[in-house]
Design a protein around this motif. Sequence first.
Motif, mmCIF file in Angstrom:
data_model
loop_
_atom_site.group_PDB
_atom_site.id
_atom_site.type_symbol
_atom_site.label_atom_id
_atom_site.label_comp_id
_atom_site.label_asym_id
_atom_site.label_seq_id
_atom_site.Cartn_x
_atom_site.Cartn_y
_atom_site.Cartn_z
ATOM 1 N N GLU A 132 0.810 -1.222 0.000
ATOM 2 C CA GLU A 132 0.000 0.000 0.000
ATOM 3 C C GLU A 132 0.844 1.275 0.000
ATOM 4 O O GLU A 132 0.448 2.280 -0.587
ATOM 5 C CB GLU A 132 -0.917 0.008 1.224
ATOM 6 C CG GLU A 132 -1.814 1.233 1.309
ATOM 7 C CD GLU A 132 -2.676 1.249 2.563
ATOM 8 O OE1 GLU A 132 -3.478 2.191 2.691
ATOM 9 O OE2 GLU A 132 -2.548 0.330 3.400
ATOM 10 N N THR A 133 2.008 1.234 0.643
ATOM 11 C CA THR A 133 2.720 2.494 0.916
ATOM 12 C C THR A 133 4.094 2.618 0.259
ATOM 13 O O THR A 133 4.731 3.657 0.393
ATOM 14 C CB THR A 133 2.911 2.676 2.433
ATOM 15 O OG1 THR A 133 3.735 1.625 2.953
ATOM 16 C CG2 THR A 133 1.564 2.662 3.149
ATOM 17 N N THR A 134 4.578 1.578 -0.414
ATOM 18 C CA THR A 134 5.904 1.654 -1.017
ATOM 19 C C THR A 134 5.870 1.142 -2.452
ATOM 20 O O THR A 134 4.855 0.627 -2.929
ATOM 21 C CB THR A 134 6.945 0.814 -0.233
ATOM 22 O OG1 THR A 134 6.751 -0.583 -0.515
ATOM 23 C CG2 THR A 134 6.818 1.043 1.267
ATOM 24 N N THR A 135 6.998 1.276 -3.127
ATOM 25 C CA THR A 135 7.131 0.757 -4.489
ATOM 26 C C THR A 135 8.009 -0.489 -4.515
ATOM 27 O O THR A 135 8.476 -0.897 -5.582
ATOM 28 C CB THR A 135 7.742 1.832 -5.394
ATOM 29 O OG1 THR A 135 9.013 2.228 -4.869
ATOM 30 C CG2 THR A 135 6.831 3.047 -5.506
ATOM 31 N N LEU A 136 8.243 -1.092 -3.355
ATOM 32 C CA LEU A 136 9.079 -2.285 -3.293
ATOM 33 C C LEU A 136 8.431 -3.425 -4.073
ATOM 34 O O LEU A 136 7.219 -3.608 -4.030
ATOM 35 C CB LEU A 136 9.287 -2.702 -1.834
ATOM 36 C CG LEU A 136 10.075 -1.727 -0.954
ATOM 37 C CD1 LEU A 136 10.067 -2.198 0.500
ATOM 38 C CD2 LEU A 136 11.514 -1.600 -1.459
ATOM 39 N N ARG A 137 9.251 -4.174 -4.751
ATOM 40 C CA ARG A 137 8.767 -5.311 -5.524
ATOM 41 C C ARG A 137 9.245 -6.613 -4.883
ATOM 42 O O ARG A 137 10.208 -6.635 -4.137
ATOM 43 C CB ARG A 137 9.288 -5.224 -6.973
ATOM 44 C CG ARG A 137 8.742 -4.014 -7.720
ATOM 45 C CD ARG A 137 7.234 -4.154 -7.964
ATOM 46 N NE ARG A 137 6.676 -2.972 -8.636
ATOM 47 C CZ ARG A 137 6.046 -2.001 -8.012
ATOM 48 N NH1 ARG A 137 5.895 -2.059 -6.683
ATOM 49 N NH2 ARG A 137 5.556 -0.979 -8.674
ATOM 50 N N GLY A 138 8.567 -7.689 -5.219
ATOM 51 C CA GLY A 138 8.944 -8.972 -4.642
ATOM 52 C C GLY A 138 8.534 -9.044 -3.184
ATOM 53 O O GLY A 138 7.539 -8.435 -2.760
ATOM 54 N N THR A 139 9.303 -9.763 -2.389
ATOM 55 C CA THR A 139 9.029 -9.891 -0.964
ATOM 56 C C THR A 139 9.708 -8.754 -0.224
ATOM 57 O O THR A 139 10.930 -8.655 -0.209
ATOM 58 C CB THR A 139 9.546 -11.237 -0.425
ATOM 59 O OG1 THR A 139 8.922 -12.311 -1.154
ATOM 60 C CG2 THR A 139 9.220 -11.385 1.058
ATOM 61 N N ALA A 140 8.907 -7.892 0.385
ATOM 62 C CA ALA A 140 9.451 -6.712 1.063
ATOM 63 C C ALA A 140 10.064 -7.090 2.398
ATOM 64 O O ALA A 140 9.562 -7.951 3.116
ATOM 65 C CB ALA A 140 8.356 -5.670 1.267
ATOM 66 N N GLY A 141 11.171 -6.437 2.714
ATOM 67 C CA GLY A 141 11.826 -6.639 3.994
ATOM 68 C C GLY A 141 12.737 -5.471 4.280
ATOM 69 O O GLY A 141 12.533 -4.370 3.754
ATOM 70 N N PHE A 142 13.744 -5.683 5.096
ATOM 71 C CA PHE A 142 14.632 -4.597 5.508
ATOM 72 C C PHE A 142 16.064 -4.892 5.080
ATOM 73 O O PHE A 142 16.569 -5.999 5.259
ATOM 74 C CB PHE A 142 14.543 -4.391 7.024
ATOM 75 C CG PHE A 142 13.159 -4.033 7.466
ATOM 76 C CD1 PHE A 142 12.667 -2.754 7.268
ATOM 77 C CD2 PHE A 142 12.324 -4.980 8.043
ATOM 78 C CE1 PHE A 142 11.371 -2.416 7.643
ATOM 79 C CE2 PHE A 142 11.030 -4.652 8.424
ATOM 80 C CZ PHE A 142 10.552 -3.364 8.217
ATOM 81 N N ALA A 143 16.703 -3.869 4.503
ATOM 82 C CA ALA A 143 18.080 -3.998 4.019
ATOM 83 C C ALA A 143 19.093 -3.700 5.115
ATOM 84 O O ALA A 143 20.276 -3.980 4.955
ATOM 85 C CB ALA A 143 18.300 -3.058 2.828
#
Length: 306
Positions: A132-143
């Motif tokens: 809903e709030t980001t443009t991350l693709r695939g499985t979102a997580g933390f870098a």
Amino acid sequence: MARENGGTRDSGRVERDRDARDGERLGRDRDARDGEWARHWRYPGVPGLDLLRARYVRHEFARHSHEGFVIGAVRRGIEDVIVPEGTVRARRGSVVMINPEVPHAARAGAPEGWSYATLYPSARLIADIAEETTTLRGTAGFAETIVSDEETARLVRAVHRAAEEGNALAADSLLRIAMTRLLRRYGGSLPVRTPPAAGARSAARARDVLLERMAAPPSLAELATELDARPFTLLRAFKAAYGMPPHTWLTDARVRAARRLLERGVPPAEAAVAVGFTDQPHLNRHFTRIVGVPPGAYQRERAAGR
């Protein structure tokens, strides 16, 4: 004037007094000698979220992993978090972010221990927020594993306060604001875990065998023979695939299974035997070192939150 984590001696005393009050108000598992206390619970107003608020001094978390995410904010003291890349030191103002299935352990990084608030959002909840709030693709997580972000750390603690007050609107709103900030600032698409090809199939089959025969698992040599592999080769492949040797992974899996049984109301003594622990004290020891509270306290909180 002497300072501790950015505050004066007076502010340190205020923090200690607040810890003591929280221990009396929240602590289901307390150690009077060290002032340790912990509450691990699930707030029904925000589905998909577990919470832990605690003060630890002597307690050490054994190596384990979670199906969902771990988001922690230290309020006082220092927590040493051991992750595959090394040890990170979490102080006031920092936020620790651990992705699903990443092995980690933790212990006090200072004589006074640490007090903190931790959120355990499910993978589904983080995926919904990211979509809903980001443009991350695939499985979102933390870098990133740890960042200095006092404003977001305050939001993490505020989620706890809202949940403890029974304010579902505030708890849900603050959680989504905090997770959106973290995902936008430090998020990334999680890589697909691809263990080395050699032994990967044996490691996966070994995992399935251990899950199926959790209560009476084979020895490493028996497991290797069953899978037509050599013991040390299997041990190395399993660790490469899952970040832990088979015996450590199995203890973690048993605790996960025990949690599910406790949530269904199974008495701790019965849950212990069902997942392969010798007896309830055996379960208590491993459960507390992984979850942070004893199984009885864990079960009481789950029952109270229904």
